[in-house]
Design an enzyme around this catalytic site. Structure first.
Site, PDB file in Angstrom:
ATOM      1  CB  SER A 169      -0.950  -0.005   1.205  1.00  0.00           C
ATOM      2  OG  SER A 169      -1.876  -1.062   1.093  1.00  0.00           O
ATOM      3  CG  HIS A 218       5.689  -3.175   7.511  1.00  0.00           C
ATOM      4  ND1 HIS A 218       5.177  -1.976   7.952  1.00  0.00           N
ATOM      5  CD2 HIS A 218       4.618  -3.881   7.071  1.00  0.00           C
ATOM      6  CE1 HIS A 218       3.859  -1.960   7.791  1.00  0.00           C
ATOM      7  NE2 HIS A 218       3.495  -3.108   7.254  1.00  0.00           N
ATOM      8  CG  HIS A 267      -3.133  -8.242   5.098  1.00  0.00           C
ATOM      9  ND1 HIS A 267      -2.029  -8.797   4.499  1.00  0.00           N
ATOM     10  CD2 HIS A 267      -3.090  -6.923   4.785  1.00  0.00           C
ATOM     11  CE1 HIS A 267      -1.353  -7.866   3.858  1.00  0.00           C
ATOM     12  NE2 HIS A 267      -1.981  -6.716   4.009  1.00  0.00           N
TER      13      HIS A 267
END
EC number: 5.4.2.12
Length: 514
Positions: free
Chosen positions: A69, A128, A406
């Site tokens: 995202s 991440h 998710h």
């Protein structure tokens, strides 16, 4: 006041196109196909549509790396391929410049006489963080003379398989053994990386990392993770396991704490607890005075050094619209609000003149969104319908496909897609009433592949292409080409009659004529 004829970008987050097609939709858990989505079906049958690359080199990531995202919205708003922090750090480790970084040198110099704590997500998800970055940091720290290296490993299970964590922990154990580094803590990202101010989750992670509270383990970290699996726990939700310096203050005054995630949004809450004496999200009990370092910029206000400073993007979409004297609206629910604002604006907090924002709260009453797959899609649509006539351009996001994708629960994914389809219909009809135009796309795939071949849940993003649908009254007079996410901003500018700046390397995908 007369109504605008708005140009609208709708981002159906996590809604990709599975190339395997509808014949195997059930086998692969393609919620976008299994769902009853009559309005989406109508759009695809009656309006121009094409496909966009949303992963790998198309969005500035390594070849084959799934999109996400943050990356997706950066590319959508920048109108150019934005090379990502994942690649920047990879290259710095490969060419050795990481070891010469001044911020790291200072941190390692201090840690040589105290303790170095490395905190972050341990997987190869690349959303991440990346495990290779952690291993590289450990190596450079050891070479700089640091001998007490504690790793506080956050397990993933969201950007990769729910039970892949044990493999990453084993890989990490082997890789850092020559440098004497130890895995001191293992805890799931559900607790350590919350971004919705559910402070009770962060408290559990803080107590483990700082105070050594949790299950005191005599086994290895990998064995602990396997034991958790046997109890039905998966990586995202692992309760803290403690493997070194248990039941004592492990993070002490003058220690160095280095958060090695490169993505900001899920690293901020724990960072707040370390950085601010006045922090009141939860009772910290102790507040060690540490030298806190972040891999990238998490917040412009943070009083902490940054290893990789942010690259500034000029002449992005929001800036061009603002300088043209046009009005713009950004709207999303909490889970994706940062994406249509911070990330779409080039990774900075700047709110341009003429830019308004609407934040619709995400549901707080559920722990995971499979329990409420509709999320706040209907509320986002209602707010949009009330406001759209006031703006020249609107950027909106429906979070469901990604957030529910998710979870890996296909039935919930189906309900999520149906909720988005219903909300989308309301928005599209309003824009067409106003004589406006829409582009409907996604930032990456997810909900179209929620089940692995062996039947286990697939909770990660995908490398699949995403739809681009052009919806306007002149649909029969235009052709829509395939492209990449970076082509969306130039396309929007062309629909608004605004000149594309030289910095945008993307191309408008809408051309007159059939």
């Amino acid at each position: 006041m007369s109504s605008k004829k708005p140009v609208v970008l709708v981002i159906r987050d996590g809604w990709g196109r599975n190339p395997l097609g509808p014949d195997v939709a059930k086998e692969y858990g393609d919620a976008t196909v299994l769902a009853d989505t009559p309005f989406t079906d109508y759009l695809l049958a009656n309006y121009p549509h094409s496909l966009l690359g949303a992963s790998g080199e198309d969005v500035g990531l390594p070849d084959g790396q799934m999109g996400n995202s943050e990356v997706g919205h950066l590319n959508l708003g920048a109108g150019r391929v934005v090379f990502q922090d994942l690649c920047r750090v990879d290259n710095a480790i490969k060419d050795g410049s990481m070891g010469e970084n001044a911020v790291l040198k200072t941190a390692f110099s201090q840690a040589a006489s105290s303790r170095l704590h490395l905190l972050g997500l341990v997987s190869d998800g690349g959303v991440h963080s990346h495990i290779n970055h952690l291993i590289g940091i450990v190596k450079y720290a050891y070479e700089a003379g640091v001998r007490d290296i504690c790793i506080h490993a956050i397990t993933d299970g969201r950007d990769c398989s729910p039970t892949s964590g044990v493999g990453f922990i084993r890989q990490l154990e082997e890789a850092v053994r020559p440098y004497g580094a130890k895995i001191a803590t293992v805890v799931g990202r559900f607790y350590a990386m919350d971004r919705d101010k559910r402070w009770d989750r962060n408290k559990l992670a803080w107590d483990a990392i700082v105070l050594g509270r949790g299950e005191q383990c005599s086994c290895s970290p990998a064995e602990y993770v396997e034991q958790c699996y046997a109890k039905g726990e998966t990586d995202e939700f692992l309760k803290p396991g403690i493997f070194a310096y248990g039941n004592e203050q492990r993070v002490r005054d003058n220690d160095v704490v280095f958060f090695f995630n490169f993505r900001a949004d899920r690293a901020r809450q724990m960072s707040d607890a370390f950085l601010y004496p006045e922090f009141d999200g939860f009772d910290r009990e102790v507040t060690p005075k540490v030298h806190y370092v972040t891999l990238t910029e998490y917040d412009a206000k943070y009083p902490s050094p940054i290893v990789f400073e942010q690259e500034q993007l000029n002449n992005i979409f929001g800036q061009i619209v603002s300088e043209a004297g046009k009005t713009q609206l950004r709207i999303a629910e909490t889970e994706k609000y940062a994406h249509v604002t911070f990330f779409f604006n080039g990774g900075v907090e700047t709110q341009f003149p003429g830019e308004d924002r609407i934040l619709v709260p995400s549901p707080r009453e559920v722990a995971t969104y499979d329990l409420k797959p509709q999320m706040s899609a209907a509320e986002v649509a209602d707010k949009f319908v009330d406001a759209v006539n006031k703006y020249d351009v609107v950027i909106m996001n429906f979070a469901n496909g990604d957030m529910v994708g998710h979870t890996g629960f296909v039935e919930a994914g189906i309900a999520a897609c149906e909720a988005v389809d219903s909300a989308l219909e309301k928005c599209v009809k309003k824009v067409l009433e106003l004589g406006g135009k829409l582009l409907i796309t996604a930032d990456h795939g997810n909900a179209e592949h929620m089940r692995n071949e062996d039947g286990s849940p697939n909770t990660a993003h995908t490398t699949n292409l995403v739809d681009l649908i052009y919806v306007a009254d002149d649909k029969d007079q235009v052709t829509l080409s395939d492209g990449i996410l970076a082509d969306v901003a130039p396309t929007l500018l062309s629909l608004m009659g605004l000149k594309q700046p030289a910095e945008m390397s993307g191309h408008s995908l809408v051309t007159p004529g059939k």
